[in-house]
Write a protein that holds these residues in place. Structure first.
Motif, PDB file in Angstrom:
ATOM      1  N   VAL A   1       0.839  -1.205   0.000  1.00 47.02           N
ATOM      2  CA  VAL A   1       0.000   0.000   0.000  1.00 47.02           C
ATOM      3  C   VAL A   1       0.870   1.249   0.000  1.00 47.02           C
TER       4      VAL A   1
ATOM      5  N   SER B   1       1.231   4.055  -3.017  1.00 47.96           N
ATOM      6  CA  SER B   1       0.952   5.472  -2.746  1.00 47.96           C
ATOM      7  C   SER B   1       2.094   6.339  -3.262  1.00 47.96           C
TER       8      SER B   1
ATOM      9  N   ILE C   1      -6.185   1.986  -5.610  1.00 48.92           N
ATOM     10  CA  ILE C   1      -5.232   2.981  -5.116  1.00 48.92           C
ATOM     11  C   ILE C   1      -4.801   3.907  -6.254  1.00 48.92           C
TER      12      ILE C   1
END
Length: 160
Positions: free
Chosen positions: A34, A38, A68
């Motif tokens: 994650v 990002s 995302i």
């Protein structure tokens, strides 16, 4: 002069391994994945490429990766495909060949070894082993997606 297209190839972010009853298809991104995505999303934003379509494998980790990457985009541009799950580069090329020519900038989110073989084939510059969360921007010398193939593009940027 022929208008070029942009193909963005992204390997899903880092995922946990499954234990017990879980399957590979159900693996989820871990926190490193994650965080990595990002960071890649911010870097990709600086490339100023407006994505027209995202085609992602239907596995859990690739759908999470797509969410995302497309958080601020219209969710209608995302298509999830079971065909891309662990697909060889020839299948990925077939999926790409069916994309509407109205799409100028396409992102494919998939798995290794298929995505690495795809990039290496299109760029024809030797093998690039894509790590989890690695993104490659390829500028194509074609005006129609059905013409994408060996040596039809150059790697413009690699982000990791």
């Amino acid at each position: 002069m022929r208008k070029s297209k942009i193909l963005v190839v992204l390997r899903h972010g880092e995922a946990d391994f499954t234990f017990g009853n879980g399957t590979d298809f159900q693996r989820e991104l871990n926190q490193n994945g994650v965080d990595q995505l990002s960071r890649i999303k911010k870097l990709f934003g600086k490339a100023s490429i407006k994505l027209d379509k995202i085609i992602a494998s239907a596995s859990v980790r690739t759908t999470q990766t797509a969410e995302i990457m497309a958080a601020e985009l219209d969710k209608d541009i995302i298509e999830y495909s079971g065909e891309i799950y662990e697909a060889e580069s020839s299948i990925l090329l077939d999926v790409i060949s069916k994309v509407s020519d109205d799409v100028e900038n396409l992102m494919i989110i998939g798995h290794n070894p298929g995505v690495s073989a795809l990039v290496s084939s299109i760029a024809d510059q030797g093998y690039l082993n894509m790590q989890p969360g690695m993104l490659v921007i390829i500028e194509l010398s074609v005006s129609q997606w059905k013409h994408v193939g060996i040596g039809t593009g150059i790697v413009r940027e690699v982000m990791q």
